[in-house]
Each structure stands twice: as C-alpha cells, then as structure tokens.
Design a protein around this motif. Structure first.
Motif, short mmCIF file in Angstrom:
data_model
loop_
_atom_site.label_atom_id
_atom_site.label_comp_id
_atom_site.label_asym_id
_atom_site.label_seq_id
_atom_site.Cartn_x
_atom_site.Cartn_y
_atom_site.Cartn_z
N UNK A 157 -1.18 13.89 3.09
CA UNK A 157 -2.48 13.25 3.20
C UNK A 157 -2.40 12.09 4.19
N UNK A 158 -3.55 11.70 4.70
CA UNK A 158 -3.68 10.40 5.34
C UNK A 158 -4.70 9.61 4.53
N UNK A 159 -4.58 8.30 4.56
CA UNK A 159 -5.46 7.44 3.76
C UNK A 159 -6.29 6.59 4.71
N UNK A 160 -7.60 6.69 4.60
CA UNK A 160 -8.51 5.90 5.42
C UNK A 160 -8.97 4.69 4.62
N UNK A 161 -8.83 3.51 5.20
CA UNK A 161 -9.21 2.26 4.56
C UNK A 161 -10.52 1.81 5.21
N UNK A 162 -11.62 2.06 4.53
CA UNK A 162 -12.93 1.86 5.15
C UNK A 162 -13.41 0.41 5.07
N UNK A 163 -12.96 -0.31 4.05
CA UNK A 163 -13.52 -1.63 3.81
C UNK A 163 -12.42 -2.67 3.64
N UNK A 164 -12.72 -3.95 3.84
CA UNK A 164 -11.68 -4.99 3.78
C UNK A 164 -10.90 -5.02 2.48
N UNK A 165 -11.56 -4.67 1.35
CA UNK A 165 -10.84 -4.69 0.08
C UNK A 165 -9.64 -3.75 0.10
N UNK A 166 -9.81 -2.58 0.72
CA UNK A 166 -8.71 -1.61 0.80
C UNK A 166 -7.61 -2.11 1.71
N UNK A 167 -7.99 -2.69 2.83
CA UNK A 167 -6.99 -3.19 3.78
C UNK A 167 -6.20 -4.35 3.18
N UNK A 168 -6.87 -5.26 2.49
CA UNK A 168 -6.19 -6.42 1.90
C UNK A 168 -5.18 -5.97 0.84
N UNK A 169 -5.58 -5.04 -0.02
CA UNK A 169 -4.66 -4.57 -1.06
C UNK A 169 -3.49 -3.82 -0.44
N UNK A 170 -3.77 -2.99 0.56
CA UNK A 170 -2.70 -2.24 1.21
C UNK A 170 -1.71 -3.18 1.91
N UNK A 171 -2.21 -4.24 2.49
CA UNK A 171 -1.31 -5.20 3.14
C UNK A 171 -0.41 -5.90 2.12
N UNK A 172 -0.88 -6.06 0.88
CA UNK A 172 0.00 -6.59 -0.16
C UNK A 172 1.21 -5.68 -0.35
N UNK A 173 0.99 -4.36 -0.16
CA UNK A 173 2.06 -3.39 -0.37
C UNK A 173 3.07 -3.36 0.77
N UNK A 174 2.83 -4.12 1.82
CA UNK A 174 3.81 -4.18 2.90
C UNK A 174 5.04 -4.99 2.49
N UNK A 175 4.91 -5.75 1.40
CA UNK A 175 6.05 -6.42 0.78
C UNK A 175 6.13 -5.98 -0.67
N UNK A 176 7.26 -6.19 -1.29
CA UNK A 176 7.41 -5.81 -2.70
C UNK A 176 6.42 -6.59 -3.55
#
Length: 234
Positions: A157-176
């Motif tokens: 799959x690929x995951x599309x982040x349409x809104x800032x809420x998705x991008x902010x949470x995903x960026x949290x996952x860039x670190x443990x």
C-alpha cells in the motif's frame, strides 16, 4: 482536547471500473492491477460499489444502518461487522479498495490507504499503548502537492496524508514514540490512534519489544521486528 471520533470511509481505486457481464448476471470490477468477477451480485453490493466509485463513503449510509454501527476503537477490524454479502465482496476486492479516515467536518478524508498490488490485504493494527514504534527504515515520506505520501518498497500500500493532522502524527513516528505518547501530544487523541493503526496496518511501522510482551502478531524476531503484516483469511 478534540474528542471527535474518526470515521471509516471506503472507496475504490481511481482506476477502477464497474462493468456488467453475461446479461447483468456478473459484475466485473476492473483496474490496472486486476479484474475481479462477482457472480450474482447482491443489490447491496452493487449499491455500495456504485457509491464507492464516486469517492470515500461511510458504509452505514449504504445499508441504512445506525450511525457508528460499523465503527470500533482504533485498530478494530471492521469487515466482520458488515452484512455478510458485503463483507464477502469487499474481502475479495481488498486489493482494489481504498480505506480512509475522516471526521464529521465535511473537509474530506484525513488519510487514505491505497493498495498498489494484487497481494494487498489491509486491516488497521494499533500497537499496545506503551509499545515503542517508529516508521520503518524502508518507508519514505514525500510531499505531493497538497498531500504527503508514505511509500515503502516492502509494502503493498501507499498512504496518502491529506490533512495536517495526518502529517503531524506521522512525523511523530519518525522517532520512537508510543501510541500513548502520540495520543497525549495530539489535539485529537482518537484520531492520532486511528492514524497510527492505519499506517501500521499498511506495513510501514517498526516496533520494539515492550514490557507487556508480544502483544501484536506476528513477532518474528525476539529483538526488533520490522513490520506488522496482518493476516487475512483466504
């Protein structure tokens, strides 16, 4: 804190086409990745797929079910809650079905999980609250116009982040981070958990052992395990 509950939305891939065959006795769902025949399609299945062709929808509206009938806590597998005829059809079409998260604000989906190969199978997987997780090292985050996209060469799959809420949470996952920590830092905790569950279900999360034990299946390695690969019955 924003306590609104995320909603599950369903659609077909952009390239999917519905065709009648054999005098309407067979419904064919065709795309660039596959061609699926659904013999003697139930009217409910036809209605659902017709609406899913138009974009992300709530399946509650298709079957005239009460609001929230097909919803659960983040990480819940929703397919078994659907009417059997619809669950069976969508089970066969998983590699053509886009799974999205939305909110009741008419601003469109927050995040979408898009299948990219015939082997794609999806269900959300929420790690235990205190399990440390991060994006897989194989995962790449890129910006594409108004959206951001997560892609992994090892994922179906690929995951599309349409809104800032998705991008902010995903960026949290860039670190443990643990799901509990991510929820605490987010303005909408339930939405943050749903985002993590969908990214993990797409096979893009690496998890580290926690004190509570295995928790998520499969744990293929006693040390760091690379991805969640949810099973789906054949």
């Amino acid at each position: 804190m924003d306590g609104r509950r995320p909603r599950s939305l369903w659609s077909l891939r952009d390239d999917a086409v519905l065709e009648d065959a054999e005098g309407g006795r067979v419904l064919v769902v065709r795309s660039a990745v596959d061609r699926v025949r659904l013999p003697s399609p139930h009217p409910l299945v036809r209605r659902a797929l017709d609406r899913m062709m138009l974009g992300p929808i709530s399946l509650e509206n298709v079957v005239d079910a009460p609001r929230g009938a097909f919803e659960g806590s983040p990480g819940t597998d929703l397919i078994p809650a659907l009417p059997v005829v619809l669950a069976t059809a969508l089970g066969r079409l998983q590699h053509l079905v886009v799974r999205s998260i939305g909110l009741d604000d008419r601003r469109g989906p927050v995040l979408s999980v898009v299948p990219v190969c015939r082997q794609a199978r999806f269900r959300p997987v929420l790690p235990p609250p205190q399990r440390r997780v991060r994006l897989s090292c194989r995962c790449r985050l890129t910006l594409r116009g108004a959206d951001a996209e997560l892609f992994s060469s090892a994922a179906c799959h690929r995951v599309l982040l349409h809104r800032p809420e998705a991008l902010l949470t995903t960026r949290m996952l860039q670190r443990c981070v643990t799901p509990a920590q991510a929820a605490d830092r987010a303005t909408a905790p339930l939405l943050a958990q749903a985002i993590i569950a969908h990214v993990a279900g797409a096979g893009m999360v690496t998890a580290f052992p926690g004190e509570e034990g295995s928790g998520i299946s499969p744990l293929r390695d006693p040390g760091i395990f690379d991805q969640f690969l949810p099973r789906w019955p054949d």
